[in-house]
Write an enzyme that holds these catalytic residues in place. Structure first.
Site, short mmCIF file in Angstrom:
data_model
loop_
_atom_site.label_atom_id
_atom_site.label_comp_id
_atom_site.label_asym_id
_atom_site.label_seq_id
_atom_site.Cartn_x
_atom_site.Cartn_y
_atom_site.Cartn_z
N GLU A 22 -3.72 -9.66 5.22
CA GLU A 22 -4.17 -9.59 3.88
C GLU A 22 -4.57 -10.41 2.40
OE1 GLU A 22 -0.87 -6.55 2.58
OE2 GLU A 22 -0.55 -7.32 0.85
N ALA A 57 -1.83 -2.00 -8.64
CA ALA A 57 -1.22 -0.81 -9.72
C ALA A 57 -1.92 0.53 -9.84
CB ALA A 57 -0.15 -1.21 -10.39
N HIS A 83 -6.25 0.21 1.76
CA HIS A 83 -4.64 0.44 1.20
C HIS A 83 -4.96 1.54 0.40
CE1 HIS A 83 -1.95 -3.91 1.58
NE2 HIS A 83 -2.60 -3.60 2.64
N GLY A 114 3.93 2.95 -3.87
CA GLY A 114 2.51 1.75 -4.95
C GLY A 114 4.03 1.72 -5.81
N ASP A 115 3.15 0.62 -6.93
CA ASP A 115 3.69 -0.22 -8.42
C ASP A 115 3.17 0.60 -9.47
OD1 ASP A 115 5.82 -1.24 -6.79
OD2 ASP A 115 3.68 -2.90 -6.25
N HIS A 156 14.51 -1.63 0.22
CA HIS A 156 13.26 -1.70 -1.19
C HIS A 156 14.45 -1.74 -1.99
CE1 HIS A 156 10.19 -0.64 -3.91
NE2 HIS A 156 9.40 -0.20 -2.67
N LYS A 173 8.62 8.78 7.33
CA LYS A 173 7.65 8.03 7.47
C LYS A 173 6.60 7.98 8.86
CE LYS A 173 8.08 4.09 4.54
NZ LYS A 173 7.67 3.38 3.45
N GLN A 184 7.54 -6.04 4.54
CA GLN A 184 7.87 -7.02 3.19
C GLN A 184 8.31 -8.27 4.28
OE1 GLN A 184 7.18 -8.03 0.47
NE2 GLN A 184 8.17 -6.49 -0.85
N GLN A 221 6.27 -19.86 -7.49
CA GLN A 221 5.50 -18.78 -6.86
C GLN A 221 6.41 -17.78 -6.21
OE1 GLN A 221 2.51 -19.11 -3.32
NE2 GLN A 221 1.02 -18.20 -5.62
#
Length: 295
Positions: A22, A57, A83, A114-115, A156, A173, A184, A221
């Site tokens: 990704e 975003a 995406h 999405g964010d 989530h 989904k 994730q 991080q």
């Protein structure tokens, strides 16, 4: 370009894992050059099966996402997944975007809620979608796209009812038309196994459930990442990161070792492949794949 679902079918029948990466659209010209001219060519030497490119975003990187996807497919001949999200987009805008994706010869999309830009709570756009299952169903109606979705082994972060309720949403989904699931990031394989057990045995899912792995490069991080997405850092891992402190070089070496062990165990346990969150860097993923004998 191949459909991702077909890649999993063919390689699964041959008993070989699917390897994917990704990327995200960089914010600067230098970052773009590093991704396109250094990271992607280095990762392509490992002969991956496909890659995906994130969507900022609120659709803030839409044009760059499509540019990178197109560049990967046209220049390198690698299957790419674009995406797209529900955020700040009407049905009409998503329909137009799917038309652009199709015109580029891209056949695979990853459908996400999405964010929202700037963080905060998700808000439904007038004329848009509230749930990613609605987006999946809409994409399915638009033509022969292969559709991936996200799965969350620990649930989530926005699903206050808990992970088991969130897993029901994943079932919805898939019932709406999703062909594969990428998880994730997680650091305890037991979380993935419990997730897979419930999704396959209780909910009857037969699509590939693909573990998403991030090689740790920095303690600070990864703590930020996990705080944002709700993933858990197991106590032994947290203690090791605390011991390494601000020594990012040593942390990165440990991160490669840890991710290698994670991937070895997941593949032995029947995972259909590994999806690497590369953060637009090549070194860690390349070394992990070499450790696994898959580069």
């Amino acid at each position: 370009m191949q459909l991702v679902r077909d890649i999993y079918t063919v390689k699964g029948a041959a008993g070989r894992p699917v390897i994917s990466f990704e990327f995200f659209p960089p914010k600067t010209e230098e970052g773009e050059r590093n991704l396109l001219e250094r990271a992607i060519p280095a990762l392509l030497e490992t002969r991956p099966d496909y890659c995906s490119v994130t969507y900022g975003a609120g659709g803030s990187t839409r044009d760059k996402t499509l540019m990178i996807v197109d560049r990967i497919q046209q220049q390198h001949g690698l299957t790419a997944v674009a995406h797209l999200t529900c955020v700040c987009a009407t049905q009409g805008e998503i329909r137009n975007l799917l038309g652009q994706i199709r015109a580029l010869g891209v056949k695979n999309v990853l459908a996400l809620r999405g964010d929202p830009p700037g963080g905060g709570e998700f808000r439904v756009t007038a004329g848009g979608f509230e749930f990613s299952s609605q987006l999946v169903r809409f994409i399915r109606e638009q033509g022969n796209f292969c559709i991936g979705v996200a799965g969350f082994p620990e649930g989530h972060i926005a699903c206050k009812e808990g992970k088991h309720v969130d897993w029901v949403h994943l079932k919805e989904k898939v019932e709406a038309g999703a062909d594969f699931v990428i998880t994730q990031l997680f650091f305890d394989n037991a979380d993935f196994y419990a997730f897979r057990e419930e999704m396959t045995r209780k909910h009857g899912l037969k699509v590939p459930l693909v573990p998403g792995i991030i090689p740790i490069a920095s303690g600070a991080q990864i703590k930020r990442f996990t705080a944002l997405c709700g993933a858990r850092i197991p106590e032994p891992l947290a203690a090791k990161l605390e011991e390494l402190g601000d020594n990012d070089g040593a942390t990165a070496e440990f991160g490669i070792e840890y991710a290698t062990r994670q991937c070895q165990e997941l593949l032995r346990a029947g995972a259909p492949g590994i999806h690497f969150y590369t953060l637009n860097k090549a070194t860690a993923a390349v070394r992990i794949l070499r450790n696994l004998g898959l580069a």
